[in-house]
Design a protein around this motif. Structure first.
Motif, PDB file in Angstrom:
ATOM      1  N   LEU A 166       0.612  -1.242  -0.182  1.00 25.84           N
ATOM      2  CA  LEU A 166      -0.053   0.075  -0.088  1.00 25.84           C
ATOM      3  C   LEU A 166       0.883   1.179  -0.002  1.00 25.84           C
ATOM      4  O   LEU A 166       1.865   1.293   1.131  1.00 25.84           O
ATOM      5  CB  LEU A 166      -0.822   0.032   1.294  1.00 25.84           C
ATOM      6  CG  LEU A 166      -1.957  -0.838   1.375  1.00 25.84           C
ATOM      7  CD1 LEU A 166      -2.463  -1.091   2.728  1.00 25.84           C
ATOM      8  CD2 LEU A 166      -3.229  -0.474   0.389  1.00 25.84           C
ATOM      9  N   CYS A 252     -11.498   0.751   4.604  1.00 20.92           N
ATOM     10  CA  CYS A 252     -12.483   1.349   3.595  1.00 20.92           C
ATOM     11  C   CYS A 252     -12.679   0.417   2.552  1.00 20.92           C
ATOM     12  O   CYS A 252     -13.602   0.745   1.530  1.00 20.92           O
ATOM     13  CB  CYS A 252     -11.893   2.592   3.139  1.00 20.92           C
ATOM     14  SG  CYS A 252     -12.050   3.748   4.354  1.00 20.92           S
TER      15      CYS A 252
ATOM     16  N   GLY B 161     -16.480  -1.283   0.658  1.00 17.99           N
ATOM     17  CA  GLY B 161     -16.568  -0.479  -0.350  1.00 17.99           C
ATOM     18  C   GLY B 161     -16.643   0.835  -0.216  1.00 17.99           C
ATOM     19  O   GLY B 161     -16.978   1.761  -1.156  1.00 17.99           O
ATOM     20  N   GLU B 162     -16.399   1.205   0.845  1.00 20.94           N
ATOM     21  CA  GLU B 162     -16.469   2.660   1.312  1.00 20.94           C
ATOM     22  C   GLU B 162     -15.228   3.372   1.003  1.00 20.94           C
ATOM     23  O   GLU B 162     -14.394   4.053   1.594  1.00 20.94           O
ATOM     24  CB  GLU B 162     -16.621   2.944   2.642  1.00 20.94           C
ATOM     25  CG  GLU B 162     -17.878   2.816   3.239  1.00 20.94           C
ATOM     26  CD  GLU B 162     -19.065   3.883   2.843  1.00 20.94           C
ATOM     27  OE1 GLU B 162     -18.559   4.813   2.091  1.00 20.94           O
ATOM     28  OE2 GLU B 162     -20.120   3.919   3.301  1.00 20.94           O
ATOM     29  N   ILE B 163     -14.966   3.224  -0.492  1.00 17.68           N
ATOM     30  CA  ILE B 163     -13.627   3.607  -1.036  1.00 17.68           C
ATOM     31  C   ILE B 163     -13.458   5.064  -1.193  1.00 17.68           C
ATOM     32  O   ILE B 163     -12.317   5.671  -1.420  1.00 17.68           O
ATOM     33  CB  ILE B 163     -13.365   2.835  -2.347  1.00 17.68           C
ATOM     34  CG1 ILE B 163     -14.327   3.237  -3.450  1.00 17.68           C
ATOM     35  CG2 ILE B 163     -13.591   1.656  -2.189  1.00 17.68           C
ATOM     36  CD1 ILE B 163     -13.935   2.863  -4.758  1.00 17.68           C
ATOM     37  N   HIS B 165     -13.684   6.983   0.883  1.00 21.91           N
ATOM     38  CA  HIS B 165     -12.979   7.701   2.106  1.00 21.91           C
ATOM     39  C   HIS B 165     -12.005   7.023   2.376  1.00 21.91           C
ATOM     40  O   HIS B 165     -11.008   7.064   3.628  1.00 21.91           O
ATOM     41  CB  HIS B 165     -14.171   7.307   3.441  1.00 21.91           C
ATOM     42  CG  HIS B 165     -15.327   7.994   3.064  1.00 21.91           C
ATOM     43  ND1 HIS B 165     -15.390   9.563   3.054  1.00 21.91           N
ATOM     44  CD2 HIS B 165     -16.390   7.939   2.832  1.00 21.91           C
ATOM     45  CE1 HIS B 165     -16.571   9.911   2.908  1.00 21.91           C
ATOM     46  NE2 HIS B 165     -17.537   9.003   2.623  1.00 21.91           N
ATOM     47  N   LEU B 166     -11.179   6.353   1.441  1.00 23.38           N
ATOM     48  CA  LEU B 166      -9.702   6.075   1.317  1.00 23.38           C
ATOM     49  C   LEU B 166      -8.904   7.448   1.737  1.00 23.38           C
ATOM     50  O   LEU B 166      -9.019   8.305   0.788  1.00 23.38           O
ATOM     51  CB  LEU B 166      -9.165   5.285   0.299  1.00 23.38           C
ATOM     52  CG  LEU B 166      -9.705   3.966  -0.197  1.00 23.38           C
ATOM     53  CD1 LEU B 166      -9.283   3.583  -1.527  1.00 23.38           C
ATOM     54  CD2 LEU B 166      -8.769   3.069   0.769  1.00 23.38           C
ATOM     55  N   THR B 167      -8.009   7.597   2.685  1.00 21.01           N
ATOM     56  CA  THR B 167      -7.320   8.599   2.934  1.00 21.01           C
ATOM     57  C   THR B 167      -6.297   8.864   1.748  1.00 21.01           C
ATOM     58  O   THR B 167      -5.410   7.826   1.808  1.00 21.01           O
ATOM     59  CB  THR B 167      -6.822   8.807   4.220  1.00 21.01           C
ATOM     60  OG1 THR B 167      -7.565   8.515   5.369  1.00 21.01           O
ATOM     61  CG2 THR B 167      -6.089  10.189   4.528  1.00 21.01           C
ATOM     62  N   MET B 168      -6.205   9.673   0.954  1.00 22.54           N
ATOM     63  CA  MET B 168      -5.368  10.011  -0.069  1.00 22.54           C
ATOM     64  C   MET B 168      -4.332  11.048   0.305  1.00 22.54           C
ATOM     65  O   MET B 168      -3.185  11.250  -0.502  1.00 22.54           O
ATOM     66  CB  MET B 168      -6.073  10.387  -1.205  1.00 22.54           C
ATOM     67  CG  MET B 168      -7.090   9.455  -1.972  1.00 22.54           C
ATOM     68  SD  MET B 168      -6.257   7.740  -1.975  1.00 22.54           S
ATOM     69  CE  MET B 168      -4.983   8.019  -3.343  1.00 22.54           C
ATOM     70  N   LYS B 249      -4.284   1.173  -4.458  1.00 24.20           N
ATOM     71  CA  LYS B 249      -4.441   0.681  -2.893  1.00 24.20           C
ATOM     72  C   LYS B 249      -5.339  -0.426  -2.834  1.00 24.20           C
ATOM     73  O   LYS B 249      -5.008  -1.444  -2.126  1.00 24.20           O
ATOM     74  CB  LYS B 249      -4.794   1.642  -2.277  1.00 24.20           C
ATOM     75  CG  LYS B 249      -3.778   2.752  -1.892  1.00 24.20           C
ATOM     76  CD  LYS B 249      -4.230   4.091  -1.010  1.00 24.20           C
ATOM     77  CE  LYS B 249      -3.588   5.385  -1.237  1.00 24.20           C
ATOM     78  NZ  LYS B 249      -2.047   5.524  -1.049  1.00 24.20           N
ATOM     79  N   ILE B 250      -6.333  -0.285  -3.693  1.00 28.80           N
ATOM     80  CA  ILE B 250      -7.379  -1.227  -3.590  1.00 28.80           C
ATOM     81  C   ILE B 250      -7.040  -2.577  -4.124  1.00 28.80           C
ATOM     82  O   ILE B 250      -7.322  -3.778  -3.681  1.00 28.80           O
ATOM     83  CB  ILE B 250      -8.789  -0.886  -4.151  1.00 28.80           C
ATOM     84  CG1 ILE B 250      -9.244   0.291  -3.659  1.00 28.80           C
ATOM     85  CG2 ILE B 250      -9.811  -2.063  -4.228  1.00 28.80           C
ATOM     86  CD1 ILE B 250     -10.672   1.080  -4.397  1.00 28.80           C
TER      87      ILE B 250
END
Lengths: 313, 313
Positions: A166, A252, B161-163, B165-168, B249-250
């Motif tokens: 990641l 997430c 699947g709350e993608i 809200h992935l911190t970028m 990331k996913i």
């Protein structure tokens, strides 16, 4: 369900073998050397001989054995085939099929070693009682095993659970072993922790017992952390922050019930777990703040356990 | 498998209903208003009446109906129960059980609307032929649906699947709707794209047709991008880079076969898909660079399709 099952965790040096009752009790474990000569062509024969020998010794009949699970240090497809496994000298090997033939048609399932370790911790380890588990292995690198509904997510290209890669810091200057920059394992592995410690010690810093140690290890840092050392606290804080942030990303995507933390670095125990959990909770999406955390408990036996879990499905 | 199935996608304003052949053919679709008065207590009665009316009209017998899938705009547990659904005025409702009773015991399964939309795209849409699919919905926010082995990963706390809200970007100054900072949807949604455009226009910038538009929308940016506008290219490049990085990331978690891109922003079509795929490939872990990309094709019907897929398992 039959009474017995075998778990065989094949490594590059030894194969760890366990005779289990399918209730989860480890009856006996032992090791045989992994013969990687001649492109590893003897490995499965040696495993079969070891299993047959143990069955004869214990007077266990084939009809009392549910099957054999085998873990391989490389990608394994759903049929139990391996395309290539450098550590064993293998090209294409139909592991499940071949071992089953050598064992007179006994049920055999094969899986990747990191994934079966995760299954083992779910079955009889830190994740016992859960079926949505993410196993995080903090060793030289950072490994992962994603379990959803009791099944491993191996991924379409074998990269399910490659959480060590990641990207955490796109501005990182140094390269990860994978060739990219800023991967989780550049910070949250044993190697990463030592790297962070060296960075801290190379700058102006508070008095620290780490200054007395010629080659600082991950264990030194955690030992100093437990003693209240200021620099160690800064380093562990950074380590935990990056790991907690990484895990918050995983939530997430698959939102597990529990993170199980294992690998050599996890020997630091509860203080490590507390630091990571705190950092995770600061970062996590609201509904995931309650995700549980536990330490792995099966150590190097996790793979053996998980192999048996493979044949219980 | 019986010949027919119903898909019912319940929204806050209307319920979209589809009569399908279980082979995947949409026979007829229509809408009924969603009656949210009295805490939505009439919703399931109205749905049942609509379904029974259609069966009478088409002379379809109950024994020819495989079942009914129903999508709800909120979290739904594995049994088909809803704890609370603000958009419908609902507290605890046993959706699957209640609707089944109203339909004389017919098989009913319920799912979250975003997740069933992902299933729909897998079944008959952009992800047809795949079973490890990540659906990315680019609308006002960024939604996701994670499908592994043909099943939705709903998550232990409904956050699978709350993608969005992935911190970028941990250094982001503005807050996301979720209260955290630097979430994917702050950049890769319609809202995010407009925000990036405003930022670009507020700085010194090249000549751009966007300067002529009083309130720039996501569509304006993509239209200008297709015309070769330099500022639009910069904005779309940033949008695609963040989204590509997020998807990479996913892949390190679930490693899907394919990303299916839908939602209003995806109307920008192939140029958007190409930009995102390029950014993804630059970032992705080596074995995941080959992951496929496709546009969603079912639009607002995806949920209806996915509801039917629920009852085919």
């Amino acid at each position: 369900m039959k009474k017995y099952g075998f778990g065989v965790d094949v490594g590059g040096t030894t194969c760890k073998i366990g005779l289990f009752e399918t209730t989860g009790v480890l009856v006996e474990k032992w090791e045989i050397p992994t013969d990687v000569s001649d492109n590893g062509k003897n490995i499965l024969d040696n495993v079969a001989a070891a299993l047959k020998g143990k069955m004869a010794e214990k007077q266990i009949q084939a009809q009392d054995v549910q099957g054999i699970g085998i873990g391989i240090p490389g990608p394994v497809d759903a049929k139990g085939d391996v395309a290539v496994c450098v550590n064993l000298g293998w090209g294409h090997v139909c592991v499940a099929k071949d071992l089953s033939e050598k064992m007179d048609g006994m049920l055999v399932k094969a899986g990747n070693d990191a994934n079966v370790a995760a299954l083992g911790e779910m079955w009889q380890g830190g994740g016992k009682g859960y079926e949505d588990v993410v196993m995080v292995t903090l060793g030289t690198g950072v490994g992962g095993g994603i379990i959803v509904g009791g099944k491993v997510v191996a991924g379409a290209h074998g990269a399910g659970g490659e959480i060590g890669h990641l990207t955490m810091n796109p501005h990182e200057a140094e390269s990860c072993g994978c060739g990219r920059k800023g991967c989780l394992e550049q910070y949250a592995s044993a190697t990463g922790l030592v790297r962070l410690a060296k960075q801290a010690l190379s700058k102006e810093h508070a008095a620290t017992m780490l200054d007395q140690i010629p080659e600082v290890t991950a264990k030194d840092v955690f030992d100093a952390y437990k003693e209240g050392d200021a620099v160690a606290a800064e380093v562990v804080g950074k380590f935990a922050a990056v790991l907690g942030r990484g895990l918050s990303k995983i939530s997430c995507v698959v939102d597990p019930q529990i993170y199980v933390i294992g690998g050599g670095v996890s020997k630091a125990g509860q203080p490590l777990l507390d630091a990571v959990k705190k950092a995770y909770q600061e970062e996590a999406f609201s509904s995931c703040k309650v995700t549980e955390f536990a330490l792995a408990i099966l150590g190097n036996d996790a793979g053996m356990y998980g192999c048996v879990q493979l044949i219980l499905e």
